[in-house]
Scaffold this motif. Structure first.
Motif, PDB file in Angstrom:
ATOM      1  N   SER A 259       0.812  -1.226   0.000  1.00 16.61           N
ATOM      2  CA  SER A 259       0.000   0.000   0.000  1.00 16.61           C
ATOM      3  C   SER A 259       0.842   1.271   0.000  1.00 16.61           C
ATOM      4  O   SER A 259       0.305   2.363  -0.169  1.00 16.61           O
ATOM      5  N   ARG A 260       2.133   1.131   0.186  1.00 15.78           N
ATOM      6  CA  ARG A 260       3.015   2.295   0.237  1.00 15.78           C
ATOM      7  C   ARG A 260       3.447   2.676  -1.177  1.00 15.78           C
ATOM      8  O   ARG A 260       3.629   1.812  -2.038  1.00 15.78           O
TER       9      ARG A 260
ATOM     10  N   VAL B 249       0.938  -0.224  -5.619  1.00 17.75           N
ATOM     11  CA  VAL B 249       0.692  -1.150  -6.728  1.00 17.75           C
ATOM     12  C   VAL B 249      -0.672  -1.852  -6.698  1.00 17.75           C
ATOM     13  O   VAL B 249      -1.010  -2.559  -7.645  1.00 17.75           O
ATOM     14  N   LEU B 250      -1.460  -1.671  -5.653  1.00 14.91           N
ATOM     15  CA  LEU B 250      -2.739  -2.369  -5.552  1.00 14.91           C
ATOM     16  C   LEU B 250      -3.896  -1.624  -6.214  1.00 14.91           C
ATOM     17  O   LEU B 250      -4.878  -2.243  -6.623  1.00 14.91           O
ATOM     18  N   ALA B 251      -3.790  -0.317  -6.324  1.00 17.42           N
ATOM     19  CA  ALA B 251      -4.893   0.499  -6.845  1.00 17.42           C
ATOM     20  C   ALA B 251      -5.333   0.022  -8.225  1.00 17.42           C
ATOM     21  O   ALA B 251      -4.510  -0.176  -9.119  1.00 17.42           O
ATOM     22  N   GLY B 252      -6.629  -0.175  -8.357  1.00 20.10           N
ATOM     23  CA  GLY B 252      -7.200  -0.564  -9.635  1.00 20.10           C
ATOM     24  C   GLY B 252      -7.141  -2.047  -9.946  1.00 20.10           C
ATOM     25  O   GLY B 252      -7.726  -2.487 -10.938  1.00 20.10           O
TER      26      GLY B 252
ATOM     27  N   VAL C 151     -11.994  -6.925   2.839  1.00 25.05           N
ATOM     28  CA  VAL C 151     -12.674  -6.091   1.835  1.00 25.05           C
ATOM     29  C   VAL C 151     -12.599  -4.616   2.235  1.00 25.05           C
ATOM     30  O   VAL C 151     -12.358  -3.746   1.393  1.00 25.05           O
ATOM     31  N   THR C 152     -12.802  -4.341   3.520  1.00 21.75           N
ATOM     32  CA  THR C 152     -12.709  -2.957   3.987  1.00 21.75           C
ATOM     33  C   THR C 152     -11.342  -2.367   3.662  1.00 21.75           C
ATOM     34  O   THR C 152     -11.237  -1.255   3.143  1.00 21.75           O
TER      35      THR C 152
ATOM     36  N   PHE D 227     -10.419   0.385   0.552  1.00 22.25           N
ATOM     37  CA  PHE D 227      -9.770   1.647   0.892  1.00 22.25           C
ATOM     38  C   PHE D 227      -8.542   1.880   0.004  1.00 22.25           C
ATOM     39  O   PHE D 227      -8.240   3.010  -0.366  1.00 22.25           O
ATOM     40  N   LEU D 228      -7.853   0.788  -0.356  1.00 21.79           N
ATOM     41  CA  LEU D 228      -6.655   0.884  -1.196  1.00 21.79           C
ATOM     42  C   LEU D 228      -6.995   0.917  -2.681  1.00 21.79           C
ATOM     43  O   LEU D 228      -6.117   0.819  -3.527  1.00 21.79           O
ATOM     44  N   ASP D 229      -8.280   1.057  -3.002  1.00 21.26           N
ATOM     45  CA  ASP D 229      -8.779   1.253  -4.359  1.00 21.26           C
ATOM     46  C   ASP D 229      -8.653   0.021  -5.250  1.00 21.26           C
ATOM     47  O   ASP D 229      -8.536   0.138  -6.461  1.00 21.26           O
TER      48      ASP D 229
END
Length: 185
Positions: free
Chosen positions: A95-96, A105-108, A131-132, A136-138
């Motif tokens: 998430s950083r 790298v997780l977004a999308g 899931v929460t 949040f990390l998109d």
């Protein structure tokens, strides 16, 4: 046509964990239809801002594997009504931001979640917490269908191997749905 790449992230480091076995069953179901890899992240250190830049080699490696995947399939145990600490630590690293110029790298990324546990919730509580976090990390979460398997001992043979007889069709359905979800269908 390029094969879809699915990266499985198992929330247990135990070599023969039920969730690792569940991930391998999903890999078997998908067969040659996709490129399916189980992420090895046991060498990722505890998240520590003192060593964040430059990131440790293990963190760089897992980030690259996540970046190259078309979808992430989480297989999570449930520990005390939550997902595992090792999974949380990995997600904290992912998430950083990679650098000032490159975001996390997780977004999308499309995400699916499955899990098996000894308890009666079948990982549903841990999955909801997961899931929460990943929402949040998109990440793009496929909420339906999910596979939650309670009372794992019912599905284990004398050698400790999963026998997913009546669960198998549910895992097949989720695997097909996830491929379609990644493809935008």
């Amino acid at each position: 046509m390029k094969k879809i790449k699915i990266l499985a992230i198992v929330g247990s480091l135990r070599k023969e964990s039920y969730n690792r076995q569940l991930a391998l069953a999903a890999k078997e179901i998908l067969g040659e239809q996709v490129e399916f890899t189980v992420l090895d992240y046991q060498d990722v250190p505890l998240m520590n801002e003192d060593i964040e830049f430059p990131a440790p080699d293990a963190v760089k490696r897992v980030r690259e594997e996540v970046k190259s995947a078309d979808g992430i399939w989480f297989f999570t145990p449930e520990y005390n009504h939550f997902f595992s600490g090792v999974l949380k630590n990995l997600i904290d690293w992912l998430s950083r931001p990679v650098s000032d110029e490159e975001p996390q790298v997780l977004a999308g990324k499309p995400a699916a979640i499955s899990g098996i546990s000894l308890g009666i919730s079948g990982t549903s509580i841990a999955q909801d917490h997961l899931v929460t976090l990943i929402s949040f990390l998109d990440m793009k979460v496929m909420n339906v269908p999910r596979v939650t398997i309670p009372s794992a001992w019912q599905y284990v043979d004398e050698q400790g191997k999963l026998t997913l007889n009546e669960i198998y069709p549910h895992l097949e359905k989720q695997a097909e749905a996830f491929v379609n979800f990644i493809e935008g269908k």
